[in-house]
Design an enzyme around this catalytic site. Structure first.
Site, PDB file in Angstrom:
ATOM      1  N   GLY A   1      -1.823   8.430  -7.422  1.00 38.01           N
ATOM      2  CA  GLY A   1      -1.003   8.213  -6.226  1.00 38.01           C
ATOM      3  C   GLY A   1       0.417   8.649  -6.502  1.00 38.01           C
ATOM      4  O   GLY A   1       0.994   8.312  -7.549  1.00 38.01           O
TER       5      GLY A   1
ATOM      6  N   GLY B   1       3.959   5.321  -6.650  1.00 39.79           N
ATOM      7  CA  GLY B   1       3.544   6.185  -7.766  1.00 39.79           C
ATOM      8  C   GLY B   1       4.606   7.184  -8.202  1.00 39.79           C
ATOM      9  O   GLY B   1       4.809   7.374  -9.410  1.00 39.79           O
TER      10      GLY B   1
ATOM     11  N   ASN C   1       5.462   6.388  -2.465  1.00 37.63           N
ATOM     12  CA  ASN C   1       6.650   5.620  -2.835  1.00 37.63           C
ATOM     13  C   ASN C   1       6.469   4.957  -4.204  1.00 37.63           C
ATOM     14  O   ASN C   1       7.287   5.144  -5.107  1.00 37.63           O
ATOM     15  CB  ASN C   1       6.951   4.575  -1.750  1.00 37.63           C
ATOM     16  CG  ASN C   1       8.077   3.642  -2.163  1.00 37.63           C
ATOM     17  OD1 ASN C   1       7.907   2.784  -3.027  1.00 37.63           O
ATOM     18  ND2 ASN C   1       9.246   3.832  -1.597  1.00 37.63           N
TER      19      ASN C   1
ATOM     20  N   LYS D   1       1.644 -12.639   6.882  1.00 37.64           N
ATOM     21  CA  LYS D   1       1.429 -11.210   7.115  1.00 37.64           C
ATOM     22  C   LYS D   1       1.317 -11.007   8.619  1.00 37.64           C
ATOM     23  O   LYS D   1       0.940 -11.927   9.352  1.00 37.64           O
ATOM     24  CB  LYS D   1       0.130 -10.738   6.435  1.00 37.64           C
ATOM     25  CG  LYS D   1       0.111  -9.272   6.133  1.00 37.64           C
ATOM     26  CD  LYS D   1       0.906  -8.954   4.887  1.00 37.64           C
ATOM     27  CE  LYS D   1       0.945  -7.496   4.566  1.00 37.64           C
ATOM     28  NZ  LYS D   1       1.569  -7.227   3.268  1.00 37.64           N
TER      29      LYS D   1
HETATM   30  P1  NAD Z   1       2.405   5.835   0.062  1.00 41.66           P
HETATM   31  O1  NAD Z   1       1.734   6.036   1.364  1.00 41.66           O
HETATM   32  O2  NAD Z   1       3.851   6.153  -0.068  1.00 41.66           O
HETATM   33  O3  NAD Z   1       1.643   6.655  -1.093  1.00 41.66           O
HETATM   34  C1  NAD Z   1       0.264   6.629  -1.266  1.00 41.66           C
HETATM   35  C2  NAD Z   1      -0.104   7.756  -2.213  1.00 41.66           C
HETATM   36  O4  NAD Z   1      -1.496   7.672  -2.499  1.00 41.66           O
HETATM   37  C3  NAD Z   1       0.141   9.144  -1.644  1.00 41.66           C
HETATM   38  O5  NAD Z   1       0.672   9.963  -2.652  1.00 41.66           O
HETATM   39  C4  NAD Z   1      -1.277   9.633  -1.288  1.00 41.66           C
HETATM   40  O6  NAD Z   1      -1.404  11.025  -1.336  1.00 41.66           O
HETATM   41  C5  NAD Z   1      -2.053   8.975  -2.403  1.00 41.66           C
HETATM   42  N1  NAD Z   1      -3.470   8.897  -2.133  1.00 41.66           N
HETATM   43  C6  NAD Z   1      -4.122   8.666  -0.975  1.00 41.66           C
HETATM   44  N2  NAD Z   1      -5.445   8.749  -1.153  1.00 41.66           N
HETATM   45  C7  NAD Z   1      -5.634   9.052  -2.457  1.00 41.66           C
HETATM   46  C8  NAD Z   1      -6.760   9.265  -3.270  1.00 41.66           C
HETATM   47  N3  NAD Z   1      -7.992   9.226  -2.771  1.00 41.66           N
HETATM   48  N4  NAD Z   1      -6.581   9.531  -4.579  1.00 41.66           N
HETATM   49  C9  NAD Z   1      -5.333   9.602  -5.103  1.00 41.66           C
HETATM   50  N5  NAD Z   1      -4.240   9.415  -4.393  1.00 41.66           N
HETATM   51  C10 NAD Z   1      -4.375   9.145  -3.091  1.00 41.66           C
HETATM   52  O7  NAD Z   1       2.107   4.313  -0.319  1.00 41.66           O
HETATM   53  P2  NAD Z   1       2.916   3.399  -1.338  1.00 41.66           P
HETATM   54  O8  NAD Z   1       3.961   2.649  -0.602  1.00 41.66           O
HETATM   55  O9  NAD Z   1       3.275   4.181  -2.551  1.00 41.66           O
HETATM   56  O10 NAD Z   1       1.781   2.338  -1.701  1.00 41.66           O
HETATM   57  C11 NAD Z   1       0.757   2.648  -2.645  1.00 41.66           C
HETATM   58  C12 NAD Z   1       0.060   1.373  -3.051  1.00 41.66           C
HETATM   59  O11 NAD Z   1       1.016   0.459  -3.567  1.00 41.66           O
HETATM   60  C13 NAD Z   1      -0.648   0.624  -1.917  1.00 41.66           C
HETATM   61  O12 NAD Z   1      -1.774  -0.025  -2.427  1.00 41.66           O
HETATM   62  C14 NAD Z   1       0.382  -0.407  -1.511  1.00 41.66           C
HETATM   63  O13 NAD Z   1      -0.210  -1.521  -0.870  1.00 41.66           O
HETATM   64  C15 NAD Z   1       0.970  -0.769  -2.859  1.00 41.66           C
HETATM   65  N6  NAD Z   1       2.292  -1.371  -2.747  1.00 41.66           N
HETATM   66  C16 NAD Z   1       3.363  -0.638  -2.365  1.00 41.66           C
HETATM   67  C17 NAD Z   1       4.596  -1.270  -2.246  1.00 41.66           C
HETATM   68  C18 NAD Z   1       5.826  -0.495  -1.855  1.00 41.66           C
HETATM   69  O14 NAD Z   1       6.911  -1.091  -1.857  1.00 41.66           O
HETATM   70  N7  NAD Z   1       5.732   0.782  -1.549  1.00 41.66           N
HETATM   71  C19 NAD Z   1       4.726  -2.648  -2.530  1.00 41.66           C
HETATM   72  C20 NAD Z   1       3.598  -3.360  -2.941  1.00 41.66           C
HETATM   73  C21 NAD Z   1       2.371  -2.711  -3.047  1.00 41.66           C
END
Ligand code: NAD
Length: 401
Positions: A203, A208, A206, A93
């Protein structure tokens, strides 16, 4: 460090010898630097945790809370994640302690290039392959690749993944995390014979929003979704194309008309069959775990369940599919991007989806076998499986336990 506490706890179950525990308790390399941009200095890290199974792999984040401990913890979990999905990669990382919102796009480019200048000797398609993470983008990956190739004088697009398509990126990467989650979930649904498929998703970024859309199109009822500003609920199911369009226009899911507004806390406790935390870590806690009614929790977010909550969920016999498997679709398609770059190929969307499905369904079934044969929960089965795979590779390379 958090990962060391985790290892100490799991050591007896994994029957780790003292030497094995020592081996897994420290990263192979910790590289540090101070990056200068517009007269200011920013601490930067690259932690290479374990490479027994292949070149290091893991994202680079730009965030004000980045520190050596956090990066090391994340590098440990990456080693487990690549092992669970059986990717020929290790774990690493990287990060820079900075608030990217304080920088202009030009300064972000300078920072990205400075990161590569600091660490390029430790990176490369056969050495260590970074990717995007919090606040880092495909554009940043393209700048990093460009800087790397300028410094080394060689083309090596596989030295970094998550690139834009034209710069050697892969198809499907944008939805890979969610799609991987769908493949795993479908197997879990079959295994526990779930007939009703009502879902709540916390969430709408991306992970959700793509999850909501894919499941909705596959016929699941998406009863609730949320973002940081609130949650919405409809007993008969939300129309996800409508939610997507409102979110795109207004930035808030709670502005969708004709649905019931609820809180993010209520969303976690809804009477649904499947709960998919896809936002923050530590949202399912000892306070709300006993109120969770879902039969399956798919951890699309990293670390959404606290350890105390996990124990409560186990007593309630809720199947928790842990993050290291549930969201490993992202790193799996990153691995495919690296493999395409190495082979100088460009795979079709169908090919990538088929390979992703094969990898993740295979991983799920392997874990299910272990889980069914043992007395521990599915999460523990995943951790033990990953640790054993890393140790097997170490032993084959001559490590004496
Ligand atoms: P993102 O920034 O695109 O989306 C995050 C979402 O969470 C947003 O819709 C935001 O409004 C919402 N959010 C923030 N605070 C909140 C709260 N208190 N209650 C409810 N919703 C809330 O991020 P992402 O890429 O979708 O990542 C989300 C999670 O998935 C993270 O934990 C990330 O580490 C994990 N993840 C993502 C990927 C990826 O490829 N995008 C890969 C592995 C893990």
């Amino acid at each position: 460090m958090a990962f060391q506490q985790f290892l100490n706890k799991i050591a007896p179950l994994a029957k780790l010898t003292k030497t094995e525990l020592q081996l897994l308790s420290a990263p192979e390399h910790v590289w540090k630097a101070e990056l200068s941009v517009s007269g200011k200095k920013y601490p930067a890290y690259r932690v290479q945790f374990n490479s027994a199974r292949g070149p290091y792999k893991g994202g680079i984040r730009f965030h004000p809370e980045v520190n050596e401990e956090e990066v090391t913890n994340l590098a440990f979990w990456m080693s487990l994640k690549t092992a669970v999905a059986d990717l020929p990669l290790g774990g690493a990382k990287g990060g820079v302690r900075i608030n990217p919102k304080d920088l202009t796009p030009k300064e972000i480019e300078k920072l990205s290039r400075a990161y590569i200048r600091a660490f390029y000797q430790h990176l490369g398609s056969q050495q260590d392959v970074p990717a995007p993470d919090v606040y880092t983008t495909p554009q940043i990956m393209a700048w990093m690749l460009d800087e790397y190739e300028t410094l080394t004088g060689k083309k090596d697009p596989g030295m970094i993944t998550g690139k834009p398509l034209e710069a050697g990126g892969s198809k499907v990467r944008d939805i890979a995390t969610a799609l991987g989650g769908v493949y795993v979930l479908e197997e879990a649904v079959k295994k526990i014979g779930l007939s009703s498929k009502k879902v709540a998703i916390q969430g709408f970024g991306n992970a959700g929003s793509n999850m909501a859309n894919l499941l909705w199109k596959a016929g699941y009822t998406i009863a609730a979704v949320s973002d940081s500003q609130g949650a919405i609920y409809s007993a008969s199911g939300l129309s996800i194309d409508r939610v997507l369009s409102v979110k795109e226009k207004t930035g808030q899911v709670s502005l969708v008309p004709g649905v019931t507004a609820i809180t993010n806390d209520q969303l976690l406790e809804l009477a649904v069959d499947i709960l998919i935390p896809s936002a923050l870590s530590g949202v399912i806690t000892k306070k709300n775990a006993s109120q969770v009614k879902a039969k399956i929790i798919l951890e699309l977010a990293n670390g959404p369940t606290t350890q105390e909550a996990d124990e409560i969920l186990q007593t309630k016999k809720i199947l928790v599919i842990p993050d290291i498997l549930a969201n490993s679709g992202g790193v799996t398609v990153s691995c495919f991007e690296w493999q395409q770059n190495l082979a100088q190929e460009s795979w079709t969307e169908v090919e990538i989806k088929n390979r992703l499905k094969e990898k993740l369904v295979g991983a799920f079934l392997q874990l299910w076998k272990k889980y069914s044969a043992a007395k521990y929960d599915f999460r523990t089965a995943a951790y033990l499986y990953a640790i054993n795979k890393i140790l097997a590779a170490e032993r084959q390379r001559g490590f004496k336990p």
